[in-house]
Write a protein that holds these residues in place. Structure first.
Motif, PDB file in Angstrom:
ATOM      1  N   PRO A  54       0.806  -1.230   0.000  1.00 39.98           N
ATOM      2  CA  PRO A  54       0.000   0.000   0.000  1.00 39.98           C
ATOM      3  C   PRO A  54       0.835   1.274   0.000  1.00 39.98           C
ATOM      4  O   PRO A  54       0.314   2.350  -0.319  1.00 39.98           O
ATOM      5  CB  PRO A  54      -0.830  -0.120   1.284  1.00 39.98           C
ATOM      6  CG  PRO A  54      -0.049  -1.052   2.157  1.00 39.98           C
ATOM      7  CD  PRO A  54       0.630  -2.006   1.234  1.00 39.98           C
ATOM      8  N   GLU A  55       2.119   1.174   0.360  1.00 43.23           N
ATOM      9  CA  GLU A  55       2.974   2.349   0.351  1.00 43.23           C
ATOM     10  C   GLU A  55       3.450   2.715  -1.053  1.00 43.23           C
ATOM     11  O   GLU A  55       3.928   3.826  -1.281  1.00 43.23           O
ATOM     12  CB  GLU A  55       4.194   2.125   1.249  1.00 43.23           C
ATOM     13  CG  GLU A  55       3.851   1.851   2.703  1.00 43.23           C
ATOM     14  CD  GLU A  55       3.085   3.014   3.323  1.00 43.23           C
ATOM     15  OE1 GLU A  55       3.481   4.177   3.082  1.00 43.23           O
ATOM     16  OE2 GLU A  55       2.100   2.754   4.044  1.00 43.23           O
ATOM     17  N   LEU A  56       3.338   1.787  -1.988  1.00 46.18           N
ATOM     18  CA  LEU A  56       3.779   2.024  -3.360  1.00 46.18           C
ATOM     19  C   LEU A  56       2.589   2.463  -4.217  1.00 46.18           C
ATOM     20  O   LEU A  56       1.524   1.861  -4.156  1.00 46.18           O
ATOM     21  CB  LEU A  56       4.406   0.758  -3.941  1.00 46.18           C
ATOM     22  CG  LEU A  56       5.665   0.256  -3.224  1.00 46.18           C
ATOM     23  CD1 LEU A  56       6.105  -1.094  -3.791  1.00 46.18           C
ATOM     24  CD2 LEU A  56       6.795   1.284  -3.344  1.00 46.18           C
ATOM     25  N   ARG A  57       2.813   3.509  -5.021  1.00 46.30           N
ATOM     26  CA  ARG A  57       1.711   4.070  -5.793  1.00 46.30           C
ATOM     27  C   ARG A  57       1.900   3.960  -7.303  1.00 46.30           C
ATOM     28  O   ARG A  57       0.912   3.921  -8.041  1.00 46.30           O
ATOM     29  CB  ARG A  57       1.514   5.551  -5.414  1.00 46.30           C
ATOM     30  CG  ARG A  57       1.167   5.764  -3.949  1.00 46.30           C
ATOM     31  CD  ARG A  57       0.917   7.220  -3.640  1.00 46.30           C
ATOM     32  NE  ARG A  57       0.612   7.427  -2.224  1.00 46.30           N
ATOM     33  CZ  ARG A  57       0.301   8.587  -1.685  1.00 46.30           C
ATOM     34  NH1 ARG A  57       0.268   9.689  -2.455  1.00 46.30           N
ATOM     35  NH2 ARG A  57       0.034   8.692  -0.388  1.00 46.30           N
ATOM     36  N   VAL A  58       3.138   3.943  -7.757  1.00 42.54           N
ATOM     37  CA  VAL A  58       3.428   3.934  -9.193  1.00 42.54           C
ATOM     38  C   VAL A  58       4.672   3.088  -9.437  1.00 42.54           C
ATOM     39  O   VAL A  58       5.619   3.118  -8.645  1.00 42.54           O
ATOM     40  CB  VAL A  58       3.681   5.363  -9.741  1.00 42.54           C
ATOM     41  CG1 VAL A  58       3.794   5.345 -11.275  1.00 42.54           C
ATOM     42  CG2 VAL A  58       2.594   6.325  -9.310  1.00 42.54           C
ATOM     43  N   GLY A  59       4.691   2.370 -10.556  1.00 45.97           N
ATOM     44  CA  GLY A  59       5.870   1.627 -10.956  1.00 45.97           C
ATOM     45  C   GLY A  59       6.578   2.291 -12.120  1.00 45.97           C
ATOM     46  O   GLY A  59       5.944   2.943 -12.955  1.00 45.97           O
ATOM     47  N   VAL A  60       7.896   2.138 -12.174  1.00 42.75           N
ATOM     48  CA  VAL A  60       8.701   2.572 -13.318  1.00 42.75           C
ATOM     49  C   VAL A  60       9.505   1.365 -13.787  1.00 42.75           C
ATOM     50  O   VAL A  60      10.295   0.808 -13.018  1.00 42.75           O
ATOM     51  CB  VAL A  60       9.648   3.728 -12.960  1.00 42.75           C
ATOM     52  CG1 VAL A  60      10.593   4.034 -14.134  1.00 42.75           C
ATOM     53  CG2 VAL A  60       8.860   4.979 -12.588  1.00 42.75           C
ATOM     54  N   VAL A  61       9.286   0.954 -15.016  1.00 40.83           N
ATOM     55  CA  VAL A  61      10.026  -0.159 -15.598  1.00 40.83           C
ATOM     56  C   VAL A  61      11.119   0.411 -16.492  1.00 40.83           C
ATOM     57  O   VAL A  61      10.857   1.251 -17.360  1.00 40.83           O
ATOM     58  CB  VAL A  61       9.088  -1.089 -16.393  1.00 40.83           C
ATOM     59  CG1 VAL A  61       9.876  -2.186 -17.100  1.00 40.83           C
ATOM     60  CG2 VAL A  61       8.048  -1.710 -15.463  1.00 40.83           C
ATOM     61  N   TRP A  62      12.359  -0.052 -16.270  1.00 46.64           N
ATOM     62  CA  TRP A  62      13.497   0.478 -17.013  1.00 46.64           C
ATOM     63  C   TRP A  62      14.483  -0.664 -17.239  1.00 46.64           C
ATOM     64  O   TRP A  62      14.194  -1.812 -16.910  1.00 46.64           O
ATOM     65  CB  TRP A  62      14.157   1.625 -16.236  1.00 46.64           C
ATOM     66  CG  TRP A  62      14.780   1.208 -14.933  1.00 46.64           C
ATOM     67  CD1 TRP A  62      14.126   0.829 -13.792  1.00 46.64           C
ATOM     68  CD2 TRP A  62      16.168   1.093 -14.648  1.00 46.64           C
ATOM     69  NE1 TRP A  62      15.027   0.495 -12.797  1.00 46.64           N
ATOM     70  CE2 TRP A  62      16.288   0.643 -13.294  1.00 46.64           C
ATOM     71  CE3 TRP A  62      17.338   1.332 -15.371  1.00 46.64           C
ATOM     72  CZ2 TRP A  62      17.526   0.437 -12.682  1.00 46.64           C
ATOM     73  CZ3 TRP A  62      18.567   1.122 -14.751  1.00 46.64           C
ATOM     74  CH2 TRP A  62      18.654   0.685 -13.439  1.00 46.64           C
ATOM     75  N   ALA A  63      15.632  -0.358 -17.823  1.00 43.83           N
ATOM     76  CA  ALA A  63      16.606  -1.410 -18.110  1.00 43.83           C
ATOM     77  C   ALA A  63      18.023  -0.890 -17.937  1.00 43.83           C
ATOM     78  O   ALA A  63      18.342   0.232 -18.330  1.00 43.83           O
ATOM     79  CB  ALA A  63      16.411  -1.934 -19.535  1.00 43.83           C
ATOM     80  N   VAL A  64      18.865  -1.742 -17.360  1.00 44.06           N
ATOM     81  CA  VAL A  64      20.285  -1.434 -17.195  1.00 44.06           C
ATOM     82  C   VAL A  64      20.988  -1.563 -18.551  1.00 44.06           C
ATOM     83  O   VAL A  64      20.680  -2.459 -19.339  1.00 44.06           O
ATOM     84  CB  VAL A  64      20.919  -2.410 -16.181  1.00 44.06           C
ATOM     85  CG1 VAL A  64      22.414  -2.169 -16.060  1.00 44.06           C
ATOM     86  CG2 VAL A  64      20.230  -2.288 -14.826  1.00 44.06           C
ATOM     87  N   GLY A  65      21.929  -0.652 -18.823  1.00 40.51           N
ATOM     88  CA  GLY A  65      22.727  -0.769 -20.039  1.00 40.51           C
ATOM     89  C   GLY A  65      22.201   0.055 -21.192  1.00 40.51           C
ATOM     90  O   GLY A  65      21.355   0.937 -21.028  1.00 40.51           O
ATOM     91  N   ASP A  66      22.694  -0.262 -22.379  1.00 44.89           N
ATOM     92  CA  ASP A  66      22.381   0.520 -23.571  1.00 44.89           C
ATOM     93  C   ASP A  66      21.081   0.121 -24.230  1.00 44.89           C
ATOM     94  O   ASP A  66      20.613   0.814 -25.138  1.00 44.89           O
ATOM     95  CB  ASP A  66      23.514   0.376 -24.601  1.00 44.89           C
ATOM     96  CG  ASP A  66      24.830   0.951 -24.106  1.00 44.89           C
ATOM     97  OD1 ASP A  66      24.789   1.911 -23.300  1.00 44.89           O
ATOM     98  OD2 ASP A  66      25.893   0.449 -24.517  1.00 44.89           O
ATOM     99  N   HIS A  67      20.501  -1.009 -23.814  1.00 47.20           N
ATOM    100  CA  HIS A  67      19.314  -1.531 -24.499  1.00 47.20           C
ATOM    101  C   HIS A  67      18.227  -1.897 -23.499  1.00 47.20           C
ATOM    102  O   HIS A  67      18.513  -2.409 -22.412  1.00 47.20           O
ATOM    103  CB  HIS A  67      19.687  -2.769 -25.324  1.00 47.20           C
ATOM    104  CG  HIS A  67      20.741  -2.498 -26.347  1.00 47.20           C
ATOM    105  ND1 HIS A  67      20.461  -1.899 -27.558  1.00 47.20           N
ATOM    106  CD2 HIS A  67      22.082  -2.709 -26.325  1.00 47.20           C
ATOM    107  CE1 HIS A  67      21.585  -1.769 -28.255  1.00 47.20           C
ATOM    108  NE2 HIS A  67      22.581  -2.235 -27.521  1.00 47.20           N
TER     109      HIS A  67
END
Length: 268
Positions: A54-67
């Motif tokens: 319940p403390e989390l409201r939004v997710g951000v999906v990303w990636a390590v590196g150049d791709h």
């Protein structure tokens, strides 16, 4: 960021909490973040954590590196494909493409760069806002590998881009650039390379500053309209509004409006 003992292997999916924003990072850069079965399991578990806390409201999906991702690691995934597709969601997890099982109740902003192939496009289509670096290259390559997209592209791509633009890329397996992805609505914002994650986090923080129950209700109603039709979504508007009006956050929002001060929502 997730921490491990020195002799432990790095997780294939990194998680980090920045207040109410939950960062979920693909972490196999030496293979262009090609997804193995284990990586998909960890990704599904991270989505479940985002939804359950319940403390989390939004997710951000990303990636390590150049791709962002080169797609599925077919050498690892191929032998695991069965008559019902691919079963990788652990107990408590949520399918990251959200084509089966429970749906994620919270919004996701995705940041892409470099190569964003196959499952990368499907993760983008299953997200709510997509930010891409201008050097990102996209491709829905499945027909070139003798399979079809099975993570939702056949359903969501035509809806996002229109039939002709979706079929242009799904049926040819051709590569297209970030400008084209933006033109057809796959991507909402373009940034200079290296800026995509910062911008995605900025948008996530902006969403997280709003009333979380209201954000989730708006997201749920929009998804209902897409999946079940306008009439079903319309019938749910009144009850949803009544529930929100009775919340503490609604009172906080009204006071903030009256006093012209920033609201601090509590999610109740």
């Amino acid at each position: 960021m997730s921490t491990l003992p020195p002799d432990s292997p790095s997780p294939l999916v990194l998680t980090e909490r920045r207040g109410p924003v939950f960062l979920i990072g693909l972490n196999r850069p030496e293979k262009r973040n090609a997804a193995t079965f284990e990586m998909l399991q960890q990704l599904a578990a991270a989505y479940g954590e985002l939804d359950d806390d319940p403390e989390l409201r939004v997710g951000v999906v990303w990636a390590v590196g150049d791709h962002f991702t080169g797609g599925l690691d077919l050498a690892d995934i191929g032998p695991r494909l069965g008559s019902d597709g691919l079963d990788f969601v652990p107990d408590g997890g949520i399918h990251p493409w959200q084509v089966e099982g429970r749906s994620l109740r919270k919004p996701v902003v995705l940041a892409a760069q470099g190569t964003c192939f196959t499952l990368g496009i499907e993760l983008a289509l299953a997200s709510d806002i997509v930010v891409a670096a201008t050097d990102t290259r996209f491709a829905q390559l499945e027909v070139s590998r003798g399979i079809l997209p099975f993570g939702g592209a056949t359903i969501r791509f035509p809806r996002a881009a229109g039939w002709g633009d979706a079929m242009r890329w799904i049926l040819t397996g051709d590569t297209f650039d970030a400008a084209e992805a933006h033109r057809i609505g796959l991507v909402q914002e373009l940034t200079e390379p290296g800026r995509q994650l910062d911008r995605a986090v900025e948008l996530a923080e902006r969403i997280a500053a709003q009333a979380p129950l209201a954000v989730q209700a708006a997201l749920a109603n929009a998804r209902t309209a897409v999946r079940e039709g306008d009439a079903v979504a319309e019938a749910e508007l009144g009850p949803a509004l009544a529930s929100l009006v009775a919340s503490e956050d609604a009172a906080i929002g009204m006071r903030a409006f009256a006093t012209r001060t920033p609201p601090e929502f509590i999610g109740r």
